[in-house]
Write an enzyme that holds these catalytic residues in place. Structure first.
Site, mmCIF file in Angstrom:
data_model
loop_
_atom_site.group_PDB
_atom_site.id
_atom_site.type_symbol
_atom_site.label_atom_id
_atom_site.label_comp_id
_atom_site.label_asym_id
_atom_site.label_seq_id
_atom_site.Cartn_x
_atom_site.Cartn_y
_atom_site.Cartn_z
ATOM 1 N N LYS A 188 -13.649 -4.678 -9.318
ATOM 2 C CA LYS A 188 -14.205 -3.315 -9.231
ATOM 3 C C LYS A 188 -13.239 -2.304 -9.813
ATOM 4 O O LYS A 188 -13.629 -1.386 -10.511
ATOM 5 C CB LYS A 188 -14.397 -2.932 -7.764
ATOM 6 C CG LYS A 188 -15.625 -3.425 -7.122
ATOM 7 C CD LYS A 188 -15.759 -2.827 -5.725
ATOM 8 C CE LYS A 188 -14.664 -3.235 -4.752
ATOM 9 N NZ LYS A 188 -14.618 -4.646 -4.382
ATOM 10 N N LYS B 231 0.836 -1.203 0.000
ATOM 11 C CA LYS B 231 0.000 0.000 0.000
ATOM 12 C C LYS B 231 0.869 1.251 0.000
ATOM 13 O O LYS B 231 0.574 2.215 -0.704
ATOM 14 C CB LYS B 231 -0.978 -0.012 1.168
ATOM 15 C CG LYS B 231 -2.117 -0.988 0.877
ATOM 16 C CD LYS B 231 -3.209 -0.997 1.903
ATOM 17 C CE LYS B 231 -4.328 -1.910 1.448
ATOM 18 N NZ LYS B 231 -4.749 -2.856 2.486
ATOM 19 N N LYS C 11 -9.108 -10.067 -15.279
ATOM 20 C CA LYS C 11 -9.711 -10.474 -14.006
ATOM 21 C C LYS C 11 -10.878 -9.538 -13.665
ATOM 22 O O LYS C 11 -10.737 -8.316 -13.745
ATOM 23 C CB LYS C 11 -8.648 -10.384 -12.900
ATOM 24 C CG LYS C 11 -9.208 -10.717 -11.535
ATOM 25 C CD LYS C 11 -8.223 -10.426 -10.411
ATOM 26 C CE LYS C 11 -8.821 -10.828 -9.096
ATOM 27 N NZ LYS C 11 -9.028 -9.944 -8.056
#
Ligand code: ADP
Ligand code: TRP
Length: 320
Positions: free
Chosen positions: A192, A110, A189
């Site tokens: 969202k 992240k 894939k």
């Protein structure tokens, strides 16, 4: 076997989530003592605003109940309705070396993506350890990306147990059987973040429109079609048994039908598979009180275990 799953609520669920995460979870409740919660304290680390976090949490609860979490079999609650877990999180923090957290892949990833690091993101694995340990969880089904978090949970529990005796059960991860990656309408894939999903709960017309957008090759009508590598076939086959798959392959080979027919067929398969879930969802949306009751009962049931556990832990460390 006591099994715990945590659900991160992050928006509208899609066919990839359904086959990759929801169905396998719901099957677990038949043979195990299943505990499942919506991890909204965790989602807070990345949430944009209060309204969205609240809405996603409620949506996820309704969607999971609709597709089959049975509140008579499974203890189902919202994480923040059981704040005891935060108390344990603090206590466990003392048994969590900085180096352990600094090595966490999900944190490092992240940060590498440019997300502004804060303490919640950094200490996320300690809260996850508290979720797991407070319930004496034996098994935690997770995706590969979460394995390290379970290993950290064990490390923290071992450190604690070494000092205070066998207080925590050491959990094991179960990596859910590899569900093949489900393709989105563009063949990548389904996710969202790629904008290529087919959402679970769409109305019939928009659902057909979405299926029509699936990218397929441009073989003219009348010629046999190749099912291998076709996104429509890949999606449809998720809903079919072996005999039905062969029937569909024959239809592709016959050359009598075009992609438009198979897109209609796919829509029907999705629509039919989710028929019962759609009815339940409509019911829950009309009866939000009932959803709240289910979640409150779940939190209460979980608390009978966690409150007792916290007494033991607090006794052990000298907080009582
Ligand atoms: P998204 O990529 O849409 O953000 P999430 O990361 O929230 O999806 O996924 C939640 C769960 O759904 C994951 O644990 C994963 O197992 C499953 N899942 C998501 N997308 C797929 C997919 N395309 N194929 C198989 N499983 C998937
Ligand atoms: N970190 C998990 C995820 O992102 C969600 C989660 C939070 C969890 N606490 C948990 C999963 C406890 C299993 C057990 O998917």
């Amino acid at each position: 076997m006591r099994v715990l799953t945590g659900i991160q609520a992050s928006g509208k669920l899609h066919i990839g989530n359904y086959f990759g995460a929801m169905k396998p979870m719901i099957e677990l409740q038949e043979e195990n003592e299943l505990f499942t919660f919506i991890a909204n304290y965790h989602s807070l680390t990345t949430s944009k605003d209060a309204k969205t976090l609240h809405q996603y949490t409620l949506d996820a609860a309704i969607d999971y109940l609709s597709v089959g979490i049975d509140p008579n079999k499974t203890t189902f609650w919202i994480q923040s309705d059981m704040p005891e877990v935060l108390e344990l999180y603090w206590i466990l923090s003392k048994f969590t070396p900085m180096g352990l957290l600094e090595r966490a892949h999900s944190y490092k990833d992240k940060v590498a993506k440019g997300i502004n690091a804060n303490h919640a993101l950094f200490s996320y694995p300690v809260l996850m350890a508290a979720d797991i340990l407070i319930l004496d969880t034996q098994k935690v089904p997770v995706g590969k990306d979460q394995i390290q978090h379970i290993e950290m949970t064990r490390d923290i529990a071992i450190k604690f147990n070494n000092e205070y005796g066998e207080i925590f059960t050491l959990p094991e991860y179960v990596v859910a059987e590899e569900v093949a990656t489900i393709p989105g309408i563009d063949g990548e894939k389904m996710s969202k973040s790629y904008g290529n999903t087919i959402e679970l709960f769409m109305d019939e017309k928009p659902l057909q429109k979405r299926c029509n957008k699936i990218i397929s090759s441009s073989t003219p009508l009348g010629e046999p079609l190749e099912y291998d590598g076709c996104n429509i076939y890949a999606l449809a086959s998720l809903f079919l048994d072996d005999t039905q798959k062969i029937e569909l392959q024959e239809r592709y080979k016959s050359g009598k039908e075009g992609y438009g027919h198979f897109k209609k067929y796919l829509k029907e398969l999705i629509w039919e598979e989710l028929g019962e879930a759609r009815e339940k969802r409509a019911y829950y949306l009309d009866n939000l009180d009932e959803v709240e009751d289910i979640l409150a009962t779940g939190a209460k049931r979980a608390k009978t275990i966690t409150q007792e556990k916290m007494l033991t832990v607090k006794d052990a460390v000298g907080l009582r």
